[in-house]
Enzyme design. Structure first.
Site, PDB file in Angstrom:
ATOM      1  CG  ASP A 186     130.040 -21.451  30.545  1.00 26.94           C
ATOM      2  OD1 ASP A 186     130.232 -20.785  31.576  1.00 26.94           O
ATOM      3  OD2 ASP A 186     128.904 -21.791  30.148  1.00 26.94           O
TER       4      ASP A 186
ATOM      5  CD  GLU B  71     131.444 -22.660  35.174  1.00 27.71           C
ATOM      6  OE1 GLU B  71     130.818 -21.954  35.986  1.00 27.71           O
ATOM      7  OE2 GLU B  71     130.965 -22.992  34.092  1.00 27.71           O
TER       8      GLU B  71
HETATM    9  C1  GLC Z   1     128.562 -20.698  33.712  1.00 18.75           C
HETATM   10  C2  GLC Z   1     128.816 -19.211  33.714  1.00 18.75           C
HETATM   11  C3  GLC Z   1     127.534 -18.510  33.987  1.00 18.75           C
HETATM   12  C4  GLC Z   1     126.557 -18.839  32.889  1.00 18.75           C
HETATM   13  C5  GLC Z   1     126.364 -20.334  32.752  1.00 18.75           C
HETATM   14  C6  GLC Z   1     125.668 -20.689  31.464  1.00 18.75           C
HETATM   15  O1  GLC Z   1     128.236 -21.184  34.960  1.00 18.75           O
HETATM   16  O2  GLC Z   1     129.823 -18.892  34.627  1.00 18.75           O
HETATM   17  O3  GLC Z   1     127.697 -17.118  34.080  1.00 18.75           O
HETATM   18  O4  GLC Z   1     125.315 -18.246  33.137  1.00 18.75           O
HETATM   19  O5  GLC Z   1     127.590 -21.027  32.745  1.00 18.75           O
HETATM   20  O6  GLC Z   1     126.500 -20.465  30.372  1.00 18.75           O
END
Ligand code: GLC
Length: 551
Positions: A208, A262
């Site tokens: 994440d 991500e």
């Molecule tokens: C990422 C997740 C999102 C979350 C953020 C903070 O972007 O996909 O849902 O709120 O990180 O962890």
């Protein structure tokens, strides 16, 4: 299960546990609910499931605020449920990917509690970003960074003696204090968390907010022209790559495990660094996810994605939606079909033509599943669910909604519980006799979009996804490999997927018509699948994609 490189061509189902299926009737999805629907996912034809965070969490950000990285949120079930689920999924040939959130903890995590109790200058505070405030009495934040969720990125604490104290950094909500990744405890802890889950049989990790982890230790002010956003100006630093090299070394100690980043970065060259040798296996494709329904724009994003992955040989990821963005049917039914996390309100002001959006979403699904690499399907996408924009304010849960004072409607509209069966809410999401309603209300119109209704209807979105995934899985040309563009008129995307020379089976020709009128089909041996009916003359109508078999 196939090879160690399964992830290069996998179709991966993103499962948002809270909203998938409620096994115990408390209105919130859980792992027993998932277990009871694994056969649905096997029938759908996916190769893996990515679970959004399933750990104990105060749910200040829907589980992205984790208080224990080695356990399961009690509302979702137990570690024994997770173990059983992993085993049952594996028995069905489905792999399991879990979300790991390394940028921040929950403010209820024992490390953060210890940091608060230990006071300024303590080793416990070194694991986070604590700093004195500015101004004569320290009552101004240490710098001018803004939280990605709105408001300042700093919150002041009260010291154990009751005095107003230091501030701590949180790029997201105040309940999500950022870890200090130059601290060795933090590094060792996460390597150990990876080993914990790989040891339990988990097949992959989705990382994440992966570009944000390390920060400039000087914490300088940002310029006024640098808005807060997913690509924060003082992140994406060279030292984050040290972290991923050590994670890769951990993952390489287990067979066939995958690290998926991500990484929200607009700059393809910087994104490419994350899939360099010895780092992550693959990164999400946000330019594709946010691209408008426009042939030239899509072609450019596809080419750029392939180019950025080419040097490392990493497979591309193709994704149309997730739990952070508006559902694709709504996006494609608006006059502006792009998406931007920072301008959600702007997009919500457009009228939505659901029939148009659905037609385009079907065409986009076939285009996406024909591209080379792996593909993600966000739960409900296969049912053609739309963004629920009219959730009553008092029921909204997303911190983005609260922290922007309602200026940004937030992400709840893409997280509404799935409709499984029946003609009224909870549509089989919760069992008969449930004690609570679903945690977000479901539109009554979803009676036509339940799994049962769509299974019974020949031309439903679900039937299209099942058929497309079946063909994609059985074809040696689709999935991982190369593609070759075909010449096409403006507004049309046409390309071939050809099997390797030593492989048996035919190639697949994909044609997506985003132009204003019907187009002739290129030469082909047979029509494999179309996202909508062809015209009487056998032409491909507007907003329709076809897969053709070629010899
Ligand atoms: C990422 C997740 C999102 C979350 C953020 C903070 O972007 O996909 O849902 O709120 O990180 O962890």
């Amino acid at each position: 299960m196939t090879s160690d490189l399964w992830w290069r061509s996998a179709a991966i189902y993103q499962l948002y546990v809270r909203s998938f299926a409620d096994g115990n009737g408390d209105g919130t999805g859980d792992l027993p609910g998932v277990r009871s629907h694994l056969a649905y996912l096997a029938d759908l034809g996916v190769d893996a499931i990515w679970f959004n965070p399933w750990y104990p969490s105060p749910m200040s950000d829907a589980g992205y605020d984790i208080s224990d990285y080695r356990a399961i949120e009690p509302v979702f079930g137990t570690l024994a449920d997770a173990d059983a689920l992993i085993a049952e999924a594996h028995a069905l040939g489905i792999r399991i990917i879990i979300d790991v959130v390394p940028n921040h903890a929950s403010d209820q995590h024992p490390w953060f509690a210890a940091a608060l109790a230990a006071g300024p200058g303590s080793p416990a505070r070194e694991r986070f970003w604590f700093r004195p405030g500015r101004g004569p009495s320290g009552d101004e934040p240490p710098n001018n960074w803004q939280s990605i969720f709105g408001g300042p990125a700093w919150t002041r604490v009260t010291e154990p003696d009751g005095s107003p104290g230091e501030w701590y950094l949180h790029l997201f909500a105040p309940q999500q204090p950022d870890y200090n990744w130059s601290n060795l405890d933090v590094r060792r802890e996460f390597e150990d968390v990876l080993r914990f889950w790989f040891g339990r049989g988990v097949d992959g990790i989705r990382i994440d907010s992966g570009a944000l982890l390390t920060k400039d230790p000087l914490l300088p002010d940002v310029g006024l022209d640098e808005p807060p956003g997913p690509a924060h100006p003082f992140t994406d630093r060279d030292d984050v790559h040290d972290v991923y090299r050590s994670w890769r070394a951990v993952a390489d100690g287990y067979p066939a495990r995958v690290l998926i980043g991500e990484i929200w970065l607009p700059d393809a060259a910087r994104l490419a660094r994350y899939v360099a040798a010895g780092e992550l296996h693959t990164v999400f494709n946000f330019p594709y996810l946010t691209c408008p329904w426009d042939a030239a724009a899509l072609r450019q994003v596809i080419d750029e994605t392939l180019a950025l992955n080419a040097p490392s040989g990493a497979p591309a990821i193709w994704v149309l939606s997730n739990h952070d963005v508006d559902r694709i049917v709504s996006r494609y039914g608006r006059a502006d079909t792009a998406f931007d996390l920072l301008r959600r309100r702007y997009f919500h002001n457009f009228a939505v033509d659901l029939a148009l959006g659905t037609r385009r979403a079907r065409a986009a699904a076939l285009l996406t599943m024909a591209l080379p690499g792996s593909v993600y399907i966000y739960q409900g996408e296969e049912l053609g669910l739309w963004e629920v924009q009219d959730i009553p304010d008092e029921l909204r849960q997303d911190p983005i909604w609260r922290r922007t004072g309602g200026a940004d409607p937030g992400r709840d509209g893409s997280r509404v519980p799935l409709p499984w069966s029946g003609t009224e809410p909870p549509f089989g999401f919760s069992p008969a006799g449930a004690v609570r309603e679903p945690w977000l209300p479901q539109p009554k119109e979803w009676r036509e979009l339940t799994v049962s209704a769509e299974s019974a209807s020949g031309d439903s979105m679900l039937r299209l996804y099942r058929e497309a995934l079946r063909i994609r899985r059985s074809s040696v040309a689709l999935g991982d490999g190369v593609m070759a563009w075909l010449p096409a008129i403006s507004g049309v995307l046409a390309f071939d997927r050809l099997p390797g020379s030593d492989a048996a089976g035919g190639g697949v020709r994909c044609v997506a018509n985003l132009s204003g009128g019907p187009v002739e089909l290129p030469p082909h041996a047979a029509v494999l699948l179309a996202s909508g009916p062809l015209t009487g003359e056998g032409k491909l109508p507007t907003d329709t994609t076809v897969w053709l078999r070629i010899q």
